[in-house]
Enzyme design. Structure first.
Site, PDB file in Angstrom:
ATOM      1  CB  ALA A  82      14.507  -3.492  -3.368  1.00  0.00           C
ATOM      2  N   GLY A 134      10.602  -0.298  -2.262  1.00  0.00           N
ATOM      3  CA  GLY A 134      11.782   0.519  -2.376  1.00  0.00           C
ATOM      4  C   GLY A 134      11.078   1.762  -3.385  1.00  0.00           C
ATOM      5  CD  GLU A 172      11.410   1.442   1.575  1.00  0.00           C
ATOM      6  OE1 GLU A 172      11.723   0.810   0.736  1.00  0.00           O
ATOM      7  OE2 GLU A 172      11.787   1.229   2.904  1.00  0.00           O
ATOM      8  CD  GLU A 187       9.268  -3.216   1.493  1.00  0.00           C
ATOM      9  OE1 GLU A 187       8.008  -2.975   1.899  1.00  0.00           O
ATOM     10  OE2 GLU A 187       9.637  -2.312   0.897  1.00  0.00           O
TER      11      GLU A 187
END
Ligand code: CO8
Length: 258
Positions: free
Chosen positions: A65, A109, A112, A132
């Site tokens: 992200a 992300g 993911e 993270e």
């Protein structure tokens, strides 16, 4: 000129989506995830498409992200805008097979996103991590849920709590990826696989994807029942009769995707 954060092309029955923010290692911001959701739904609705590939660049599939975008957000910002659920989860609505072709970093992300795909082809350079924890965050785009289902609790805890990177060989050994190929052959091998999948009967592919995914969401008994009903429904499809007759007549089947 507006930055093209995502490139979409069609080749035969395969749709290819390329993440295109190389300077930010394809960090996933709202613009990217909104466009990705739209592109996925467009390709899913296109009768001429049977499989979808998501890829990135040589250095990064996606480094996570976009930290620069998130740094100033408050709880109320993310809660009210339904961050992640609003756009990242669109991929769950896609009924056709989605293949991730991963070279370089697939972090946070990005990892993911790969985990949200149905098949992951990793180049030898691929590196997977959920870092993270270094930001005092957590893998909040499905990572804490999909990773243990993919590789088991012990390995998932190791990755989530320590931020450890897996190389392609380790990721393959643990079942995070489907296959490992040389970097130079990543797209060739992925497209060969995607073309082969897209040549099969689309409703049968969709039934298989839905049934395999059901394994994650139900008890074994319920999952078996779901699978059995899908199997019974195959007998109502033109393609299944065509497939079986073609085998018996020693010819190639011609599927009408019905
Ligand atoms: N967000 C924003 N920018 C990024 C990101 C990112 N995730 N990753 C890299 N960039 C940028 C860098 O800031 C840098 O920009 P600039 O050139 O302007 O300084 C550029 O991309 C190149 O990066 P590096 O110079 O760092 O390249 P290196 O080859 O030295 O390192 C790494 C590559 C190891 C991938 C490194 O960039 C890195 O560690 N990136 C961050 C990885 C990370 O922490 N990802 C997880 C983010 S959080 C997340 O994904 C959570 C999603 C789920 C829900 C949301 C809750 C948080």
């Amino acid at each position: 000129m507006e930055e093209q954060v995502l490139l979409v092309e069609r080749t035969g029955r395969v749709g290819i989506i390329t993440l295109n923010r190389p300077r930010q290692l394809n960090a996933l911001n709202d613009a990217v995830m909104d466009r990705l959701g739209e592109a996925l739904l467009d390709l899913d609705a296109d009768d001429g498409i049977g499989a979808i590939v998501i890829t990135g660049g040589a250095k990064a599939f996606a480094a996570g992200a976009d930290i620069a975008a998130m740094a100033d957000w408050s709880y109320m910002d993310v809660y009210r805008s339904d961050f992640i659920t609003r756009n990242w989860e669109t991929i769950r609505r896609v009924r056709k097979p989605v293949i991730a072709a991963v070279a370089g970093f697939a972090m946070g992300g990005g990892c993911e996103l790969a985990l949200s795909c149905d098949i992951v082809i990793a180049a030898e350079s691929a590196r997977f991590a959920l870092p993270e924890i270094r930001l005092a965050m957590l893998p909040g785009a499905g990572g804490t849920q999909r990773l243990p289902r993919a590789i088991g609790k012990a390995k998932a805890m190791d990755m989530c709590l320590s931020a450890r990177q897996l190389d392609a060989v380790e990721a393959d050994r643990y079942g995070l990826v489907s296959r490992v190929v040389a970097d130079a052959r990543l797209m060739e091998e992925t497209l060969a696989l995607a073309n082969s999948i897209a040549s099969y009967s689309l409703p049968a592919l969709m039934a298989i994807k839905e049934s395999v995914n059901r394994a994650y969401e139900s008890s074994l008994g319920e999952g078996i029942l779901f699978e059995r009903r899908h199997l019974h429904a195959r007998f109502a499809s033109e393609d299944a009769h065509e497939g079986m007759n073609a085998f018996l007549e020693k010819r190639k089947p011609v599927f009408g995707h019905r």
